[in-house]
Scaffold this motif. Structure first.
Motif, PDB file in Angstrom:
ATOM      1  N   MET A 159      28.139  79.733   4.229  1.00  0.00           N
ATOM      2  CA  MET A 159      28.598  78.882   5.334  1.00  0.00           C
ATOM      3  C   MET A 159      29.821  78.067   4.936  1.00  0.00           C
ATOM      4  O   MET A 159      30.106  77.864   3.757  1.00  0.00           O
ATOM      5  N   ASP A 160      30.509  77.569   5.935  1.00  0.00           N
ATOM      6  CA  ASP A 160      31.660  76.696   5.753  1.00  0.00           C
ATOM      7  C   ASP A 160      31.151  75.261   5.637  1.00  0.00           C
ATOM      8  O   ASP A 160      30.683  74.691   6.612  1.00  0.00           O
ATOM      9  N   ARG A 161      31.231  74.706   4.452  1.00  0.00           N
ATOM     10  CA  ARG A 161      30.746  73.340   4.217  1.00  0.00           C
ATOM     11  C   ARG A 161      31.783  72.283   4.564  1.00  0.00           C
ATOM     12  O   ARG A 161      31.483  71.098   4.595  1.00  0.00           O
ATOM     13  N   GLN A 162      32.995  72.695   4.844  1.00  0.00           N
ATOM     14  CA  GLN A 162      34.085  71.764   5.141  1.00  0.00           C
ATOM     15  C   GLN A 162      34.247  71.508   6.634  1.00  0.00           C
ATOM     16  O   GLN A 162      35.230  70.917   7.058  1.00  0.00           O
ATOM     17  N   ALA A 163      33.307  71.976   7.430  1.00  0.00           N
ATOM     18  CA  ALA A 163      33.415  71.833   8.886  1.00  0.00           C
ATOM     19  C   ALA A 163      33.494  70.359   9.275  1.00  0.00           C
ATOM     20  O   ALA A 163      32.742  69.535   8.769  1.00  0.00           O
ATOM     21  N   CYS A 164      34.376  70.059  10.177  1.00  0.00           N
ATOM     22  CA  CYS A 164      34.575  68.689  10.653  1.00  0.00           C
ATOM     23  C   CYS A 164      33.472  68.311  11.636  1.00  0.00           C
ATOM     24  O   CYS A 164      32.953  69.153  12.360  1.00  0.00           O
ATOM     25  N   SER A 165      33.124  67.037  11.659  1.00  0.00           N
ATOM     26  CA  SER A 165      32.176  66.519  12.650  1.00  0.00           C
ATOM     27  C   SER A 165      32.698  65.172  13.136  1.00  0.00           C
ATOM     28  O   SER A 165      33.614  64.599  12.556  1.00  0.00           O
ATOM     29  N   ILE A 166      32.091  64.682  14.207  1.00  0.00           N
ATOM     30  CA  ILE A 166      32.482  63.393  14.778  1.00  0.00           C
ATOM     31  C   ILE A 166      31.240  62.546  15.016  1.00  0.00           C
ATOM     32  O   ILE A 166      30.123  63.062  15.003  1.00  0.00           O
ATOM     33  N   PRO A 168      26.228  75.595  14.176  1.00  0.00           N
ATOM     34  CA  PRO A 168      25.969  74.616  13.124  1.00  0.00           C
ATOM     35  C   PRO A 168      24.817  75.048  12.209  1.00  0.00           C
ATOM     36  O   PRO A 168      23.892  75.744  12.625  1.00  0.00           O
ATOM     37  N   VAL A 169      24.898  74.562  10.968  1.00  0.00           N
ATOM     38  CA  VAL A 169      23.856  74.808   9.969  1.00  0.00           C
ATOM     39  C   VAL A 169      23.289  73.456   9.543  1.00  0.00           C
ATOM     40  O   VAL A 169      24.036  72.542   9.200  1.00  0.00           O
ATOM     41  N   LEU A 170      21.959  73.351   9.572  1.00  0.00           N
ATOM     42  CA  LEU A 170      21.277  72.097   9.250  1.00  0.00           C
ATOM     43  C   LEU A 170      20.397  72.265   8.015  1.00  0.00           C
ATOM     44  O   LEU A 170      19.933  73.365   7.708  1.00  0.00           O
ATOM     45  N   ASN A 171      20.100  71.134   7.343  1.00  0.00           N
ATOM     46  CA  ASN A 171      19.089  71.161   6.284  1.00  0.00           C
ATOM     47  C   ASN A 171      17.732  70.799   6.891  1.00  0.00           C
ATOM     48  O   ASN A 171      17.618  70.596   8.101  1.00  0.00           O
ATOM     49  N   LYS A 172      16.723  70.698   6.060  1.00  0.00           N
ATOM     50  CA  LYS A 172      15.360  70.429   6.552  1.00  0.00           C
ATOM     51  C   LYS A 172      15.229  69.040   7.202  1.00  0.00           C
ATOM     52  O   LYS A 172      14.326  68.811   7.992  1.00  0.00           O
ATOM     53  N   LEU A 197      23.600  67.823   9.343  1.00  0.00           N
ATOM     54  CA  LEU A 197      24.607  68.879   9.425  1.00  0.00           C
ATOM     55  C   LEU A 197      25.123  69.188   8.030  1.00  0.00           C
ATOM     56  O   LEU A 197      25.606  68.306   7.328  1.00  0.00           O
ATOM     57  N   MET A 198      25.009  70.459   7.638  1.00  0.00           N
ATOM     58  CA  MET A 198      25.471  70.896   6.323  1.00  0.00           C
ATOM     59  C   MET A 198      26.766  71.697   6.416  1.00  0.00           C
ATOM     60  O   MET A 198      27.476  71.863   5.434  1.00  0.00           O
TER      61      MET A 198
END
Length: 158
Positions: A90-97, A49-53, A57-58
């Motif tokens: 990065m893939d910005r379209q990644a699904c989350s729950i 996962p990639v996060l912002n400050k 989740l981004m």
């Protein structure tokens, strides 16, 4: 649609599904791709996962996405990784729950990915649900369903 009995059994260990954010390797969208390459290769995961400050989740980034940036048309150019950021590729379209868990959505996502990120209503990263944890519940279901329920065949098999 997953039947109620199966859903109930799959979710019996729901409290074990979440691997909390503090125990998950992540990257910042501002990290360089060189840093991303080091993290991905050192932890042995192909995607994280990639996060912002703010901890939101981004997206996600994969080892393949990083490595592909090193290639020019005719040569390998690893120096490019110093000047590019995770946020650029990065893939910005990644699904989350979100919790409570929708087991059907989790199962659908885990067909293609090893984990599904979990976020709150403000997209703050809480952790991940992994394929391994869900497979433990599927294994439990496969071994315990007939010992807990009497199953009746609806159609005769030839």
């Amino acid at each position: 649609m997953i039947g109620n009995t199966v859903k109930k059994m799959l979710l019996e260990n729901e409290s074990d599904f979440l691997i909390v954010a503090d125990n998950v390797a992540t990257l910042s969208e501002d990290n360089t791709l060189e840093h991303a390459l080091l993290v991905l290769t050192n932890i042995g995961y192909s995607r994280i996962p990639v996060l912002n400050k703010q901890g939101q989740l981004m997206g996600q980034i994969s080892l393949d996405q990083v490595v592909s940036q090193m290639f020019d048309i005719e040569s390998l150019n690893p120096e490019k990784l110093d000047s590019m950021t995770v946020g650029e590729v990065m893939d910005r379209q990644a699904c989350s729950i979100q919790m409570p868990f929708n087991i059907e959505k989790i199962l659908n996502q885990l067909v293609d990915f090893n984990f599904v990120p979990v976020v709150d209503k403000q997209d703050v990263f809480l952790g991940i649900v992994t394929r391994k944890e869900i497979l433990k519940s599927v294994n439990y279901l496969a071994h315990e369903l007939e010992s807990q329920y009497e199953l009746v065949e609806l159609f005769e098999q030839d």
